[in-house]
Design an enzyme around this catalytic site. Structure first.
Site, PDB file in Angstrom:
ATOM      1  N   LYS A  70      73.033  58.141  83.886  1.00 55.37           N
ATOM      2  CA  LYS A  70      71.610  57.618  83.750  1.00 55.37           C
ATOM      3  C   LYS A  70      71.530  56.106  83.478  1.00 55.37           C
ATOM      4  O   LYS A  70      72.429  55.394  83.205  1.00 55.37           O
ATOM      5  CB  LYS A  70      71.149  57.994  82.219  1.00 55.37           C
ATOM      6  CG  LYS A  70      69.690  58.017  81.614  1.00 55.37           C
ATOM      7  CD  LYS A  70      69.610  58.677  80.426  1.00 55.37           C
ATOM      8  CE  LYS A  70      68.156  58.415  79.761  1.00 55.37           C
ATOM      9  NZ  LYS A  70      68.204  59.046  78.568  1.00 55.37           N
ATOM     10  N   SER A 110      66.352  64.250  74.672  1.00 55.64           N
ATOM     11  CA  SER A 110      66.356  63.592  76.111  1.00 55.64           C
ATOM     12  C   SER A 110      67.434  64.240  77.071  1.00 55.64           C
ATOM     13  O   SER A 110      67.436  63.804  78.127  1.00 55.64           O
ATOM     14  CB  SER A 110      66.527  62.209  75.959  1.00 55.64           C
ATOM     15  OG  SER A 110      65.015  61.613  75.716  1.00 55.64           O
ATOM     16  N   SER A 164      64.004  62.145  78.392  1.00 55.77           N
ATOM     17  CA  SER A 164      64.007  61.074  79.198  1.00 55.77           C
ATOM     18  C   SER A 164      64.904  61.059  80.191  1.00 55.77           C
ATOM     19  O   SER A 164      64.953  60.454  81.211  1.00 55.77           O
ATOM     20  CB  SER A 164      64.285  59.687  78.293  1.00 55.77           C
ATOM     21  OG  SER A 164      65.390  59.714  77.776  1.00 55.77           O
TER      22      SER A 164
END
Lengths: 94, 484
Positions: B72, B171, B147
Site C-alpha cells: 500500500k 480498511s 481504503s
C-alpha cells in the site's frame, strides 16, 4: 448544527483555506455527520473512564543511546525550497 | 513452469515450488511484473522495473524466497514514491523504509509495486485517491472497497501474489470482503507502525491481504514483533503458526445481534447464515451474544479518527516535503493554500471534523465522550469473550457497490465500516474470509477474537475455508483484461 462562521473559524484553526463552494458544502456535510455522531450524547457515561490506548504497554522506553540519524543533506532532499543548510519558507510577516 | 500454472499458485505454494526447484524467484517476479504492467483496474501507483539482484538469496536464509509483494502506497519505501494517495505528497520518495516492509524484505519478499488507496487511508471505496479510483475485478463498474482497495483488487485479480495493507476502521477487512480475498487486521501493536504515513495513530494497524488463510498466516509471521522505533508495538507472545485445523469441535462462536440485523443486506445475511451452518457442521457451537454499545462505535470512531488525523496531518505544511503552493505572500498564506491545493475533499472533511471536535468548548462533548464510548465497547467485547471464544459477523453490510453510488453522502459511505469499527476501537484482531457470492459478488465473513488470538483466528478461518471452497478464479481471469 454548524454554521458558516464556525466552518470558517475551524478552517482557520486547521490552517486550511476553503473556497466559497467548499465552505457551503462543508456546512451541510459536517452538520449531517455531526447529527449522527451526536447520538452518543444519549449514553450514560458518568463514571466511565476514557480509553486512549487499548492494549496495555509497560516499559515502552528504549535505551537512551545516540544512534545515527538522517544526514542534513538527506533530510533536506525532499524539501520544496532550501537555503544553505535549512528549509526555506516565506517570511511570517510579508 | 508456464504462466497459467504460476498464477494458480498461492504465495505459500510459490515458496514451496521455488524450494522444490520447479520455479525460480526471477521467473515468478517477471511473470507478475508483466501481468501487473497490464493493470486495467488502476491498482498500482508505481511498479518495480526489475527484481533487485539480491532477490536470489539462498532459500535457507530467505523463507519467502523472493515472492513479489504489493505494498500500500502509505508505507514509506526508501527511494520509491510513497504518496499515500495524496496530491500533497506527489513525487515524495522517503529516505527510509517502514519496519513492516523491511521485515518482509528481510524474510525474502521482493517489492513488486505500490498500490493505490484512498487518500491518507480515508475512505471505504478507493474513490478518494488523487491518482484515480480503483476498480473491482469482479465487476469494473464497482468499487473494490477501501481504503486498501489497490492492494485488495491486485490480489483478487492475480496482479500480485499478496499485498500489504493497513486497517484503521476496516480498511483491510472491508476491501478483502468486497474483492473476495482474505484480509487480516492484527491486534493493535502486533505490527510496528514505524514508517506508515499516519492517519489515526491509536487505531492504524498493518496487515496482510492474501488469496487464502495460509498466506495470511505466512505473511503475518514475518511482520510481527516489537520495534524500538514504535513505542506502541508489542512482542508477539508466540510464533504465528501456519493453520491446520480441520474441525471446530467445541469452538464457541458468538453472533452479536447488534451487527447481524438491521442495515445488513439480505444476500449478505444469507451467505453469513449459510456459513454459520457450515461452522456447526464442523463442530462449532453458535451462541447469540450482545455488544450493546456496538451501534455507537461508528459515531465514536468518526470523532476519534478525525481528531487524530487533524493532528497527524498538521505535518503537511509545504515546508519539509511534498507540494507547496507558489507565490505565497507570507508563511500563513503558504500553509493554508498548500493544504487547500494538496488535500482532497474527504481529507478536508475529516480535518475539519477533527479540528472541530478538539476545539475549545466541544472537546468534552465529543472527544471526551467518544473515548468513554471506546471503554464501553472494549468492555462489551471482554464480557462477550467470557462466554464465547470468537465473535463472527458479516464483514461489510453490502457487496461491492457502484462507483459514485455513495460519494454524495458521507455517512452512507461511513456505514460500510459498521461491522469492522467496533473491533478496531477495542484493538482486537479480526479476519475476513470470502464465504460466498450474492448477486455474483463476493461476501466476507468476519471472525474476531481477544487480543493476540491470531493463531486461533487463523485456524478457525482455515477450517471454514476448506469446507467453503470459495472460488476466486473468475476475478483472476477477468482482472487483467483476459485469461492469464
Amino acid at each position: 448544527m454548524i454554521d458558516r462562521d464556525e466552518v470558517l473559524h475551524v478552517a482557520r484553526l486547521a490552517r486550511l483555506q476553503l473556497s466559497e463552494q467548499e465552505v457551503q458544502a462543508m456546512t451541510g456535510e459536517l452538520s449531517a455527520v455531526l447529527d449522527h455522531i451526536a447520538k452518543i450524547g444519549e449514553l450514560d457515561l458518568d463514571n466511565v473512564s476514557p480509553t486512549s490506548h487499548v492494549v496495555e504497554v509497560t516499559g515502552a522506553l528504549r535505551p537512551d543511546e545516540p544512534v545515527a540519524s538522517l544526514t542534513r543533506e538527506v533530510a533536506l532532499a525532499q524539501a520544496p525550497a532550501v537555503s544553505g543548510d535549512g528549509f526555506l519558507v516565506p517570511s511570517p510577516q510579508a | 513452469m508456464n504462466n497459467t500454472d504460476i498464477f494458480d499458485l498461492s504465495s505459500a505454494q510459490a515458496v514451496a515450488a521455488i524450494d522444490a526447484g520447479t520455479l525460480s524467484s526471477g521467473e515468478l517476479f517477471d511473470a507478475y511484473r508483466a501481468r501487473a504492467s497490464n493493470d486495467e483496474l488502476n491498482c498500482f501507483t508505481w511498479l518495480a522495473e526489475q527484481a533487485p539482484k539480491d532477490a536470489t538469496t539462498p532459500p535457507s536464509q530467505s523463507p519467502l524466497n523472493g515472492v513479489p509483494l504489493a505494498v500500500k502506497d502509505l508505507f514509506c519505501t526508501e527511494g520509491v514514491p510513497s504518496q499515500s494517495g495524496s496530491r500533497i505528497l506527489e513525487g515524495y520518495r522517503p529516505p527510509y523504509t517502514a519496519t513492516a516492509v523491511a521485515r518482509l524484505e528481510e524474510a525474502g519478499a521482493t517489492l513488486l509495486g505500490k498500490t493505490n488507496q484512498d487518500e491518507f487511508a480515508m475512505g471505504s471505496s478507493t474513490e478518494n485517491s488523487a491518482y484515480g479510483p480503483v476498480r473491482n475485478p469482479w465487476d469494473p463498474e464497482r468499487v473494490p472497497g477501501g481504503s486498501s482497495g489497490g492492494s485488495a483488487a491486485a490480489v483478487a485479480a492475480g496482479l500480485a501474489p499478496w499485498a500489504l495493507g493497513t486497517d484503521t476502521g476496516g480498511s483491510i477487512r472491508q476491501p478483502a470482503a468486497l474483492c473476495g480475498i482474505v484480509g487480516l487486521k492484527p491486534t493493535y501493536g502486533a505490527v510496528s507502525r514505524y514508517g506508515m504515513i499516519a492517519f489515526a495513530s491509536s487505531l492504524d494497524q498493518a496487515g496482510p491481504l492474501t488469496r487464502d488463510v495460509t498466506d495470511a498466516a505466512l505473511m503475518l509471521r514475518h511482520m510481527v514483533g516489537r520495534d524500538p522505533r514504535d513505542a506502541t508495538s508489542l512482542q508477539f507472545p508466540e510464533e504465528v503458526s501456519l493453520p491446520s485445523a480441520e474441525r471446530l469441535d467445541g469452538v464457541r462462536l458468538g453472533v452479536p445481534q447488534e451487527l447481524t440485523g438491521e442495515g445488513i443486506e439480505g444476500g449478505v445475511l444469507e451467505a453469513f447464515q449459510a456459513t454459520l451452518a457450515r461452522a456447526e457442521e464442523l463442530g462449532a457451537q453458535v451462541h447469540s451474544v450482545q455488544l450493546p454499545h456496538a451501534p455507537h462505535a461508528l459515531s465514536a470512531y468518526y470523532i476519534l479518527a478525525p481528531a487524530e488525523c487533524s493532528s497527524n496531518l498538521a505535518r503537511f505544511d509545504g515546508v519539509r516535503y511534498g507540494a507547496r503552493a507558489q507565490d505565497a505572500h507570507d508563511l500563513l498564506d503558504m500553509y493554508t493554500r498548500t493544504r487547500h491545493d494538496g488535500f482532497g475533499a474527504e481529507v478536508k472533511r475529516r480535518i475539519m471534523l477533527g479540528t472541530y471536535a478538539l476545539s475549545s468548548g466541544y472537546y468534552d462533548a465529543y472527544y471526551g465522550r467518544a473515548q468513554r464510548v471506546r471503554t464501553k465497547i472494549a468492555e462489551d467485547f471482554k464480557a462477550a469473550f467470557a462466554e464465547v471464544d470468537l465473535i463472527v459477523t458479516p464483514t461489510a453490510p453490502t457487496v461491492a457497490f457502484r462507483l459514485g453510488e455513495k460519494t454524495a453522502d458521507p455517512w452512507s459511505m461511513y456505514l460500510n465500516d459498521y461491522c469492522t469499527v467496533p473491533m478496531s476501537l477495542a484493538g482486537i484482531p479480526a479476519i475476513s474470509i470470502p464465504c460466498g457470492l450474492s448477486e455474483g459478488l463476493p461476501v466476507g465473513f468476519q471472525i474476531a477474537g481477544p487480543v493476540f488470538s491470531e493463531n486461533r483466528l487463523l485456524d478457525a478461518a482455515y477450517a471454514l475455508e476448506q469446507v467453503l471452497g470459495f472460488d476466486g478464479s473468475p476475478a483472476r481471469v477477468s482482472g487483467a483484461g483476459g485469461p492469464a
